[in-house]
Each structure stands twice: as structure tokens, then as C-alpha cells.
Motif scaffolding. Structure first.
Motif, mmCIF file in Angstrom:
data_model
loop_
_atom_site.group_PDB
_atom_site.id
_atom_site.type_symbol
_atom_site.label_atom_id
_atom_site.label_comp_id
_atom_site.label_asym_id
_atom_site.label_seq_id
_atom_site.Cartn_x
_atom_site.Cartn_y
_atom_site.Cartn_z
ATOM 1 N N ARG A 1 -102.113 10.595 37.703
ATOM 2 C CA ARG A 1 -101.324 9.679 38.520
ATOM 3 C C ARG A 1 -99.878 10.142 38.531
ATOM 4 N NH1 ARG A 1 -104.618 6.190 40.443
ATOM 5 N NH2 ARG A 1 -106.190 5.200 39.202
ATOM 6 N N VAL A 2 -99.208 9.846 39.628
ATOM 7 C CA VAL A 2 -97.800 10.169 39.779
ATOM 8 C C VAL A 2 -97.080 8.890 40.196
ATOM 9 C CG1 VAL A 2 -96.110 11.661 40.891
ATOM 10 C CG2 VAL A 2 -98.471 12.435 40.664
ATOM 11 N N ALA A 3 -95.972 8.607 39.546
ATOM 12 C CA ALA A 3 -95.158 7.448 39.914
ATOM 13 C C ALA A 3 -93.701 7.876 39.868
ATOM 14 C CB ALA A 3 -95.407 6.286 38.964
ATOM 15 N N GLY A 4 -92.897 7.270 40.717
ATOM 16 C CA GLY A 4 -91.485 7.614 40.686
ATOM 17 C C GLY A 4 -90.676 6.898 41.742
ATOM 18 N N THR A 5 -89.401 7.222 41.735
ATOM 19 C CA THR A 5 -88.467 6.703 42.728
ATOM 20 C C THR A 5 -87.682 7.877 43.278
ATOM 21 O OG1 THR A 5 -86.772 6.320 41.053
ATOM 22 C CG2 THR A 5 -88.222 4.462 41.580
ATOM 23 N N GLY A 6 -87.085 7.662 44.425
ATOM 24 C CA GLY A 6 -86.318 8.737 45.005
ATOM 25 C C GLY A 6 -85.397 8.276 46.113
ATOM 26 N N TRP A 7 -84.690 9.256 46.661
ATOM 27 C CA TRP A 7 -83.763 9.043 47.775
ATOM 28 C C TRP A 7 -84.032 10.072 48.853
ATOM 29 C CZ3 TRP A 7 -80.321 5.114 48.247
ATOM 30 C CH2 TRP A 7 -80.040 4.373 47.095
ATOM 31 N N LEU A 8 -84.057 9.617 50.096
ATOM 32 C CA LEU A 8 -84.066 10.500 51.252
ATOM 33 C C LEU A 8 -82.652 10.518 51.788
ATOM 34 C CD1 LEU A 8 -87.170 9.215 53.242
ATOM 35 C CD2 LEU A 8 -87.066 11.109 51.643
ATOM 36 N N VAL A 9 -82.126 11.689 52.024
ATOM 37 C CA VAL A 9 -80.781 11.812 52.582
ATOM 38 C C VAL A 9 -80.926 12.464 53.949
ATOM 39 C CG1 VAL A 9 -78.477 12.727 52.253
ATOM 40 C CG2 VAL A 9 -79.843 12.068 50.256
ATOM 41 N N ALA A 10 -80.762 11.661 54.995
ATOM 42 C CA ALA A 10 -80.914 12.132 56.371
ATOM 43 C C ALA A 10 -79.585 11.993 57.099
ATOM 44 C CB ALA A 10 -82.004 11.330 57.079
ATOM 45 N N PHE B 1 -86.659 4.938 47.889
ATOM 46 C CA PHE B 1 -88.090 4.674 48.033
ATOM 47 C C PHE B 1 -88.787 4.705 46.681
ATOM 48 C CE2 PHE B 1 -87.603 9.241 48.441
ATOM 49 C CZ PHE B 1 -88.646 9.751 47.695
ATOM 50 N N VAL B 2 -89.998 4.150 46.667
ATOM 51 C CA VAL B 2 -90.875 4.152 45.498
ATOM 52 C C VAL B 2 -92.104 4.961 45.877
ATOM 53 C CG1 VAL B 2 -92.303 2.714 43.987
ATOM 54 C CG2 VAL B 2 -90.058 1.901 44.731
ATOM 55 N N VAL C 1 -102.257 12.856 46.735
ATOM 56 C CA VAL C 1 -102.391 11.913 47.838
ATOM 57 C C VAL C 1 -101.724 10.621 47.423
ATOM 58 C CG1 VAL C 1 -104.013 10.609 49.268
ATOM 59 C CG2 VAL C 1 -104.585 12.925 48.538
ATOM 60 N N GLY C 2 -100.885 10.063 48.297
ATOM 61 C CA GLY C 2 -100.221 8.838 47.915
ATOM 62 C C GLY C 2 -99.472 8.163 49.040
ATOM 63 N N MET C 3 -98.559 7.284 48.612
ATOM 64 C CA MET C 3 -97.797 6.485 49.552
ATOM 65 C C MET C 3 -96.387 6.286 49.007
ATOM 66 S SD MET C 3 -98.743 2.706 50.974
ATOM 67 C CE MET C 3 -100.273 3.341 51.612
ATOM 68 N N THR C 4 -95.439 6.284 49.919
ATOM 69 C CA THR C 4 -94.074 5.912 49.562
ATOM 70 C C THR C 4 -93.761 4.593 50.263
ATOM 71 O OG1 THR C 4 -93.207 7.268 51.365
ATOM 72 C CG2 THR C 4 -93.232 8.257 49.187
ATOM 73 N N ASP D 1 -87.982 -0.345 51.247
ATOM 74 C CA ASP D 1 -87.558 -1.722 51.525
ATOM 75 C C ASP D 1 -88.722 -2.704 51.617
ATOM 76 O OD1 ASP D 1 -84.929 -0.819 51.661
ATOM 77 O OD2 ASP D 1 -85.103 -0.398 53.807
ATOM 78 N N ARG D 2 -89.782 -2.484 50.888
ATOM 79 C CA ARG D 2 -90.957 -3.356 50.844
ATOM 80 C C ARG D 2 -91.648 -3.546 52.191
ATOM 81 N NH1 ARG D 2 -89.987 -7.906 46.335
ATOM 82 N NH2 ARG D 2 -88.788 -6.611 44.930
ATOM 83 N N LYS D 3 -91.206 -2.847 53.210
ATOM 84 C CA LYS D 3 -91.794 -3.002 54.538
ATOM 85 C C LYS D 3 -92.500 -1.733 54.985
ATOM 86 C CE LYS D 3 -88.263 -6.242 56.001
ATOM 87 N NZ LYS D 3 -87.152 -6.454 56.911
ATOM 88 N N LEU D 4 -91.764 -0.660 55.097
ATOM 89 C CA LEU D 4 -92.287 0.590 55.639
ATOM 90 C C LEU D 4 -93.051 1.348 54.561
ATOM 91 C CD1 LEU D 4 -92.348 2.626 58.002
ATOM 92 C CD2 LEU D 4 -90.204 3.543 57.108
ATOM 93 N N ARG D 5 -94.282 1.725 54.879
ATOM 94 C CA ARG D 5 -95.094 2.520 53.962
ATOM 95 C C ARG D 5 -95.515 3.804 54.665
ATOM 96 N NH1 ARG D 5 -98.508 -2.081 50.768
ATOM 97 N NH2 ARG D 5 -96.609 -3.096 50.016
#
Length: 124
Positions: free
Chosen positions: A35-44, A51-52, A65-68, A71-75
Motif C-alpha cells: 500500500r502507498v499513502a501520502g500527501t502532496g502538492w501540484l504546482v501548476a 492532495f491526498v 493503482v490508486g486515487m488522489t 479538496d474532498r471533491k475532485l478524485r
């Protein structure tokens, strides 16, 4: 370290379909028991977003295989693989088929890949 992927700080980039250029990703990842878990930042170009990340990976194929979640909305779903050369991961992501792109990330401790990109080379 679990199957060659070290827990800790990672960095890399992502691309978006129909948008030129690459965008920076910074991550803090923990690899444990497939399993992989973490947090991060996208800089655009339009700002930074936190994101989580939650994922699983298969040890033999090094598939991840996973999901980010933003803001609790966009997956966003993603699928990737260990690159087999370095300790990095690369793959694709998509959201409802309308937003999609690619990504490549590697441990911050792997300075060779970071130096490669700073020199103006194309990503692997």
C-alpha cells in the motif's frame, strides 16, 4: 523501503492533455505492505493544490493503482509502473475521461533524475 520504493520525499511532474508543458509535483509517500499513502502538492501555472494519495502496488510487476483526492471533491484515478531503471514511477491519470495526462515521480534522494531535468532534457 518496500520492494525498492523508499518512503519519504518524492518529486516529479505531471502533464495534462491539450495543455503544453509540465507541472511540478512534490510528495511525501509511505510504502508499506503493498500500500502507498501520502500527501502532496501540484504546482501548476494557475496555482498550487494540496492532495491526498491512496494506492496499492503489486510487487512483481511494480504496478501501482490508486486515487488522489483534492479538496474532498475532485478524485483522480491513476495507474503507473516502476520504471525498472531508477526507483521512480511513471504512468497516466484521468478524471471522468475528460481530464487526463501523464506523470513521472522519483525519490528526492535520486539526484540523477532531477539533474537530468534541470539540464533541460526531456522526461523519460
Amino acid at each position: 523501503m518496500d520492494n525498492g520504493f523508499p518512503s519519504g520525499q518524492w518529486t516529479g511532474f505531471f502533464t495534462r492533455s491539450k495543455v503544453q508543458g509540465i507541472n511540478v509535483i512534490t510528495l511525501s509517500l509511505e510504502f508499506r505492505e503493498r500500500r502507498v499513502a501520502g500527501t502532496g502538492w501540484l504546482v501548476a501555472s494557475n496555482g498550487s493544490v494540496r492532495f491526498v494519495l491512496l494506492a496499492r502496488y503489486l510487487r512483481l510487476s511494480q504496478e501501482i493503482v490508486g486515487m488522489t483526492r483534492y479538496d474532498r471533491k475532485l478524485r483522480i484515478r491513476f495507474c503507473g509502473f516502476g520504471d525498472g531503471i531508477k526507483r521512480g514511477l511513471w504512468g497516466t491519470w484521468n478524471h471522468s475521461g475528460s481530464l487526463r495526462g501523464g506523470f513521472q515521480v522519483w525519490p528526492v534522494s535520486d539526484v540523477s533524475q532531477e539533474s537530468f531535468l534541470r539540464a533541460g532534457n526531456e522526461p523519460l
